[in-house]
Design a protein around this motif. Structure first.
Motif, PDB file in Angstrom:
ATOM      1  N   PHE A  37      10.001  -4.698 -14.928  1.00  0.00           N
ATOM      2  CA  PHE A  37       8.879  -4.085 -15.566  1.00  0.00           C
ATOM      3  C   PHE A  37       7.932  -5.180 -16.437  1.00  0.00           C
ATOM      4  CE2 PHE A  37      11.652  -0.695 -14.714  1.00  0.00           C
ATOM      5  CZ  PHE A  37      10.997   0.381 -14.555  1.00  0.00           C
ATOM      6  N   VAL A  38       6.651  -5.166 -16.339  1.00  0.00           N
ATOM      7  CA  VAL A  38       6.253  -6.103 -16.975  1.00  0.00           C
ATOM      8  C   VAL A  38       5.470  -5.670 -18.525  1.00  0.00           C
ATOM      9  CG1 VAL A  38       3.882  -7.653 -17.100  1.00  0.00           C
ATOM     10  CG2 VAL A  38       5.025  -6.990 -15.008  1.00  0.00           C
ATOM     11  N   VAL A  39       6.027  -6.461 -19.518  1.00  0.00           N
ATOM     12  CA  VAL A  39       5.735  -6.030 -20.979  1.00  0.00           C
ATOM     13  C   VAL A  39       4.844  -7.306 -21.397  1.00  0.00           C
ATOM     14  CG1 VAL A  39       7.682  -4.886 -21.159  1.00  0.00           C
ATOM     15  CG2 VAL A  39       7.895  -7.361 -21.723  1.00  0.00           C
ATOM     16  N   ASP A  40       4.058  -6.809 -22.739  1.00  0.00           N
ATOM     17  CA  ASP A  40       3.231  -7.887 -23.300  1.00  0.00           C
ATOM     18  C   ASP A  40       3.976  -9.084 -23.564  1.00  0.00           C
ATOM     19  OD1 ASP A  40       1.570  -6.008 -22.487  1.00  0.00           O
ATOM     20  OD2 ASP A  40       1.026  -5.253 -24.369  1.00  0.00           O
TER      21      ASP A  40
ATOM     22  N   ARG B 139       6.065 -10.816 -19.843  1.00  0.00           N
ATOM     23  CA  ARG B 139       7.430 -11.199 -19.296  1.00  0.00           C
ATOM     24  C   ARG B 139       7.607  -9.929 -18.407  1.00  0.00           C
ATOM     25  NH1 ARG B 139       6.439 -15.533 -20.737  1.00  0.00           N
ATOM     26  NH2 ARG B 139       7.577 -17.185 -21.886  1.00  0.00           N
ATOM     27  N   VAL B 140       8.499 -10.354 -17.636  1.00  0.00           N
ATOM     28  CA  VAL B 140       9.096  -9.016 -16.761  1.00  0.00           C
ATOM     29  C   VAL B 140      10.590  -8.921 -17.241  1.00  0.00           C
ATOM     30  CG1 VAL B 140      10.019  -8.360 -14.328  1.00  0.00           C
ATOM     31  CG2 VAL B 140       7.794  -9.637 -14.753  1.00  0.00           C
ATOM     32  N   MET B 141      10.980  -7.868 -17.300  1.00  0.00           N
ATOM     33  CA  MET B 141      12.351  -7.239 -17.857  1.00  0.00           C
ATOM     34  C   MET B 141      13.178  -6.758 -16.767  1.00  0.00           C
ATOM     35  SD  MET B 141      11.937  -5.976 -21.712  1.00  0.00           S
ATOM     36  CE  MET B 141      13.619  -6.329 -22.141  1.00  0.00           C
TER      37      MET B 141
ATOM     38  N   PRO C 299       0.876  -1.208   0.035  1.00  0.00           N
ATOM     39  CA  PRO C 299      -0.025   0.050   0.015  1.00  0.00           C
ATOM     40  C   PRO C 299       0.887   1.174   0.003  1.00  0.00           C
ATOM     41  CG  PRO C 299      -0.618  -1.671   1.613  1.00  0.00           C
ATOM     42  CD  PRO C 299       0.655  -1.965   1.051  1.00  0.00           C
ATOM     43  N   LEU C 300       0.141   2.413  -0.224  1.00  0.00           N
ATOM     44  CA  LEU C 300       1.027   3.740  -0.256  1.00  0.00           C
ATOM     45  C   LEU C 300       2.061   3.800  -1.162  1.00  0.00           C
ATOM     46  CD1 LEU C 300       1.144   4.274   3.603  1.00  0.00           C
ATOM     47  CD2 LEU C 300      -0.789   4.830   2.141  1.00  0.00           C
ATOM     48  N   THR C 301       1.776   3.119  -2.333  1.00  0.00           N
ATOM     49  CA  THR C 301       2.936   3.051  -3.272  1.00  0.00           C
ATOM     50  C   THR C 301       2.252   3.623  -4.716  1.00  0.00           C
ATOM     51  OG1 THR C 301       2.607   1.132  -3.938  1.00  0.00           O
ATOM     52  CG2 THR C 301       4.642   1.679  -2.195  1.00  0.00           C
ATOM     53  N   PRO C 302       3.070   4.143  -5.742  1.00  0.00           N
ATOM     54  CA  PRO C 302       2.373   4.476  -7.002  1.00  0.00           C
ATOM     55  C   PRO C 302       1.609   3.354  -7.637  1.00  0.00           C
ATOM     56  CG  PRO C 302       4.643   5.212  -6.711  1.00  0.00           C
ATOM     57  CD  PRO C 302       4.570   4.332  -5.874  1.00  0.00           C
ATOM     58  N   SER C 303       0.538   3.650  -8.252  1.00  0.00           N
ATOM     59  CA  SER C 303      -0.368   2.800  -8.947  1.00  0.00           C
ATOM     60  C   SER C 303       0.450   1.765  -9.958  1.00  0.00           C
ATOM     61  CB  SER C 303      -1.446   3.446  -9.603  1.00  0.00           C
ATOM     62  OG  SER C 303      -0.940   4.163 -10.491  1.00  0.00           O
ATOM     63  N   SER C 304       1.459   2.220 -10.272  1.00  0.00           N
ATOM     64  CA  SER C 304       2.309   1.455 -11.625  1.00  0.00           C
ATOM     65  C   SER C 304       2.771   0.396 -10.822  1.00  0.00           C
ATOM     66  CB  SER C 304       3.497   2.138 -12.169  1.00  0.00           C
ATOM     67  OG  SER C 304       4.388   2.825 -11.206  1.00  0.00           O
ATOM     68  N   LEU C 305       3.144   0.142  -9.294  1.00  0.00           N
ATOM     69  CA  LEU C 305       3.856  -0.912  -8.720  1.00  0.00           C
ATOM     70  C   LEU C 305       2.702  -2.026  -8.712  1.00  0.00           C
ATOM     71  CD1 LEU C 305       6.556  -1.757  -7.279  1.00  0.00           C
ATOM     72  CD2 LEU C 305       5.170  -1.202  -5.140  1.00  0.00           C
ATOM     73  N   LEU C 306       3.201  -3.124  -9.258  1.00  0.00           N
ATOM     74  CA  LEU C 306       2.276  -4.243  -9.053  1.00  0.00           C
ATOM     75  C   LEU C 306       2.427  -5.056  -7.710  1.00  0.00           C
ATOM     76  CD1 LEU C 306       2.319  -5.904 -12.764  1.00  0.00           C
ATOM     77  CD2 LEU C 306       0.728  -4.283 -11.515  1.00  0.00           C
TER      78      LEU C 306
ATOM     79  N   SER D 125       4.154  -2.207 -13.911  1.00  0.00           N
ATOM     80  CA  SER D 125       3.464  -2.375 -14.928  1.00  0.00           C
ATOM     81  C   SER D 125       4.035  -1.320 -15.921  1.00  0.00           C
ATOM     82  CB  SER D 125       1.928  -2.290 -14.939  1.00  0.00           C
ATOM     83  OG  SER D 125       1.097  -1.954 -15.881  1.00  0.00           O
ATOM     84  N   LEU D 126       4.667  -1.685 -16.886  1.00  0.00           N
ATOM     85  CA  LEU D 126       5.122  -0.642 -17.765  1.00  0.00           C
ATOM     86  C   LEU D 126       4.092   0.070 -18.763  1.00  0.00           C
ATOM     87  CD1 LEU D 126       7.607   0.443 -19.112  1.00  0.00           C
ATOM     88  CD2 LEU D 126       7.708  -1.214 -20.908  1.00  0.00           C
ATOM     89  N   ARG D 127       2.805  -0.578 -18.935  1.00  0.00           N
ATOM     90  CA  ARG D 127       1.706   0.115 -19.434  1.00  0.00           C
ATOM     91  C   ARG D 127       1.189   1.328 -18.638  1.00  0.00           C
ATOM     92  NH1 ARG D 127      -1.920  -2.140 -22.998  1.00  0.00           N
ATOM     93  NH2 ARG D 127      -1.585  -3.944 -23.929  1.00  0.00           N
TER      94      ARG D 127
END
Length: 543
Positions: free
Chosen positions: A105-108, A92-94, A54-61, A75-77
């Motif tokens: 970073f998760v990419v498609d 994949r996660v790069m 919690p309490l982190t940017p929404s990009s962090l999965l 999430s790179l998206r």
């Protein structure tokens, strides 16, 4: 001769060409084809299981355990402000190198590795893009069938999300730890003389009945493992033995020992690990119970003697007392670990465990064995009782969190009614009377901006120390008390300012691939929030 010179010159040009070429790993995010500089790519892995923070940017999965190391997964998206999409088998996660730290970073999907000459890279000024140009270092045009390959700047990408956290240093985390230790000392020194009259009991249920052991006899509370080794010719209530941090622990099922109806073991079951002393010898036994309830704080005068008729007729010398709570609606029976496990069948199981443990270390040299056999019994007891960090583990929205046991004053059931407080902080659920004192109650889900839920029987209130005051926090459930090795506690990655202050540490259980976020109770409320809650508390006292 000239042909030979020409061939050598051509070969040299090819070698120079290969040396000057830059390599990139290309991938797709939606319809966009992008690439990272190969030098920054540490590895490419399948999308792992993550623990939300919690309490982190929404990009962090969340955080993942990558071969024992903690990996933030984004999430790179979301970083690129593109629409979310479900992950697939191709996702994949790069894992990229950012200042010596891995970031995922998760990419498609990942496509290939390409090599290009530096002059093939065009500046962003010359090409339009749907992506924020500040995150790109350039583009490639018409490379290996791709009309446009956008080169993502790793540093710019990561700094956009976490660059402002560079000032949060390891020293800051250490200071937070020191402050927590000072808080523990302050709270211990501030204890009333009344504390000496308090008994702390670990309560649990067995076949719908509630029992308890003294917290002094309770070593820890753990989950039921998937594998239990059987003990040959053991009585029915001796389930077997398990390995607990390289020590053999015999397990006893209390349902069977008390001749109560049997049931199938499930993930709800817990093992209460007890310390047994026979003279100067110390051993341990695990008691399998249906569910651990809470830690009770009871005045000694609340413990009633067991009726003599019950003792005489049933020979229940293992019963130490009975406590009536909630105006007699709730009865908790206090068990004596020492008396309960002085039975011959349990002693045999403990001795079998000790023999198995000796066989487990049977490969050591004879000189080492003699040295261990000659150890003083007092030294053995001191080693067993050596202080180890203990973590109270609780759940919020299917995620595991923990607080160090020194910060936990007690664990309570959620009362039917709380006194509502108007015009207060939105995460304050209300106030309750705790043995004559007003206790503020905070909904931990709302404090962390999580979705709210309806009340349940499993919810508990963690009463935590805040210097000289106490505050109750509603959690979904309390699952166990873990005894940790110091190297299992690590500094958490700094993912936001609030997260770094409140959740600056994690417990990394590498063997179980399990990550538990550790909260610092002193940082759960800001100075202004604490002032507001104390003000509301005082107003309730005056009323």
């Amino acid at each position: 001769m000239s042909n030979v010179n020409h061939a050598e010159a051509h070969s040299a040009l090819l070698e120079d060409d290969q040396e000057n070429r830059r390599q990139f790993v290309t991938f797709h995010v939606g319809a966009e084809c992008m690439a990272f500089d190969m030098e920054r790519v540490m590895e490419i892995v399948r999308v792992p299981k993550t623990v939300e923070v919690p309490l982190t940017p929404s990009s962090l999965l969340g955080l993942a355990n990558l071969r024992g190391a903690i990996l933030p997964v984004l999430s790179l998206r979301r970083v690129l402000q593109l629409d979310d999409a479900e992950q697939t088998d191709a996702s994949r996660v790069m894992v990229l190198n950012y200042g010596g730290q891995p970031m995922g970073f998760v990419v498609d999907r990942v496509t290939r590795v390409i090599g290009v000459q530096p002059d093939a890279i065009e500046n962003m000024e010359k090409v339009g893009s749907t992506i924020d140009a500040s995150l790109l270092s350039g583009v490639l045009k018409n490379v290996e069938g791709q009309e446009l390959v956008q080169l993502v700047d790793v540093d710019a990408l990561t700094q956009q999300e976490y660059g402002h956290l560079k000032s949060i240093s390891q020293v800051g985390l250490q200071n937070t730890s020191v402050a927590a230790n000072n808080q523990i000392l302050s709270s211990q020194n501030a204890d009333d003389d009344d504390e000496q009259n308090i008994l702390q009991l670990v309560s649990f249920s067995v076949a719908g009945q509630e029992y308890s052991f003294s917290i002094d006899a309770t070593q820890e509370i753990i989950r039921l493992p998937s594998k239990i080794n059987s003990v040959p010719k053991a009585p029915p209530h001796v389930l077997g033995m398990i390995d607990l941090r390289n020590r053999v622990l015999p397990l006893v099922k209390l349902r069977t020992m008390f001749n109560l109806p049997e049931n199938e073991l499930s993930e709800m079951n817990r093992i209460v690990v007890l310390t047994l002393r026979r003279g100067r010898q110390i051993s341990m036994v695990g008691v399998v119970v249906d569910e651990v309830k809470e830690v009770l704080r009871i005045q000694q005068e609340q413990i009633e003697a067991v009726p003599a008729l019950l003792l005489d007729s049933c020979d229940k010398q293992e019963l130490e007392g009975i406590c009536q709570l909630d105006e007699g609606k709730r009865i908790v029976t206090l068990l004596s670990a020492e008396r309960l496990f002085h039975r011959d069948d349990v002693i045999e199981a403990v001795e079998a465990a000790q023999q198995s443990e000796q066989a487990h270390v049977g490969s050591i040299s004879e000189s080492q064995r003699e040295e261990e056999d000659n150890m003083n019994l007092d030294a053995q007891a001191e080693q067993l009782e050596e202080e180890e960090p203990q973590l109270v583990v609780f759940n919020l929205e299917n995620q595991e969190y923990g607080v160090m046991i020194e910060s936990v004053k007690e664990i309570l059931r959620l009362p039917e009614n709380l006194t509502k407080v108007p015009k207060t902080l939105d995460f304050v659920e209300g106030m309750m009377n705790l043995r004559g004192n007003v206790l503020p109650i905070i909904d931990m889900r709302r404090r962390f901006n999580l979705t709210t839920q309806d009340g349940s029987d499993r919810q508990r209130i963690l009463v935590l120390n805040h210097y000289h005051t106490q505050t109750g926090y509603i959690v979904d459930s309390v699952s166990e008390v873990l005894r940790l090795q110091p190297d299992q506690i690590e500094a958490a990655p700094s993912l936001s300012e609030d997260q770094a202050k409140i959740m600056g540490r994690i417990v990394n259980l590498r063997r179980d691939k399990r990550i538990i976020t550790v909260l610092d109770p002193e940082q759960l409320l800001s100075a202004n929030e604490q002032t507001e809650i104390v003000k509301q508390k005082d107003e309730n006292i005056n009323c």
